[in-house]
Scaffold this active site. Structure first.
Site, PDB file in Angstrom:
ATOM      1  N   VAL A   7       0.881  -1.158   0.000  1.00  0.00           N
ATOM      2  CA  VAL A   7       0.000   0.000   0.000  1.00  0.00           C
ATOM      3  C   VAL A   7       0.924   1.213   0.000  1.00  0.00           C
ATOM      4  CG1 VAL A   7      -1.842   1.239   1.191  1.00  0.00           C
ATOM      5  CG2 VAL A   7      -1.745  -1.253   1.324  1.00  0.00           C
ATOM      6  N   ILE A   8       0.855   1.987  -1.073  1.00  0.00           N
ATOM      7  CA  ILE A   8       1.717   3.154  -1.219  1.00  0.00           C
ATOM      8  C   ILE A   8       0.892   4.397  -0.895  1.00  0.00           C
ATOM      9  CG2 ILE A   8       3.125   4.505  -2.826  1.00  0.00           C
ATOM     10  CD1 ILE A   8       3.574   1.868  -4.392  1.00  0.00           C
ATOM     11  N   HIS A  14      -6.551   8.315   1.998  1.00  0.00           N
ATOM     12  CA  HIS A  14      -7.120   7.066   2.521  1.00  0.00           C
ATOM     13  C   HIS A  14      -6.076   5.976   2.752  1.00  0.00           C
ATOM     14  CE1 HIS A  14      -7.122   6.392  -1.836  1.00  0.00           C
ATOM     15  NE2 HIS A  14      -7.130   5.112  -1.565  1.00  0.00           N
ATOM     16  N   PHE A  39       1.473 -11.634   7.589  1.00  0.00           N
ATOM     17  CA  PHE A  39       1.267 -10.305   7.027  1.00  0.00           C
ATOM     18  C   PHE A  39       2.541  -9.868   6.311  1.00  0.00           C
ATOM     19  CE2 PHE A  39       1.065  -5.663   7.205  1.00  0.00           C
ATOM     20  CZ  PHE A  39      -0.231  -5.433   6.770  1.00  0.00           C
ATOM     21  N   ARG A  53      12.212  -2.667  -0.863  1.00  0.00           N
ATOM     22  CA  ARG A  53      11.841  -3.704   0.114  1.00  0.00           C
ATOM     23  C   ARG A  53      11.392  -4.998  -0.547  1.00  0.00           C
ATOM     24  NH1 ARG A  53       8.207  -0.141   4.267  1.00  0.00           N
ATOM     25  NH2 ARG A  53       9.857   1.253   4.957  1.00  0.00           N
TER      26      ARG A  53
END
Length: 83
Positions: A7-8, A14, A39, A53
């Site tokens: 999630v960037i 949001h 996760f 990453r």
């Protein structure tokens, strides 16, 4: 089960909602199925951080999550054999 993704933050507000719901979803799957779910979802500020990453200069967090899943499976097997 290994849950991978990223999630960037980007330019929208949001980010926290999406990242939080991803974490909650992984937790819910594990609780409801009884199957451990690891996760492996990155939360990054930029695409560059995500790439670093995911096999770049900061290692491969997906690989790390997969290795943790295999170790967890081994531990659970050992526990079940002792019972």
């Amino acid at each position: 089960m290994v849950c991978l993704g990223d999630v960037i933050r980007g330019e929208t507000a949001h980010f926290e909602y999406v990242a939080g719901q991803a974490a909650r979803g992984v937790q819910d799957v594990s609780i409801e199925t009884g199957v451990p779910a690891l996760f492996g979802i990155l939360t990054t500020e930029t695409m560059s951080q995500a790439l670093d990453r995911a096999g770049g200069k900061h290692g491969n967090k997906g690989w790390d999550a997969a290795m943790a899943a295999m170790q967890m499976t081994s531990v659970l097997d050992q526990i079940q054999k002792k019972e």
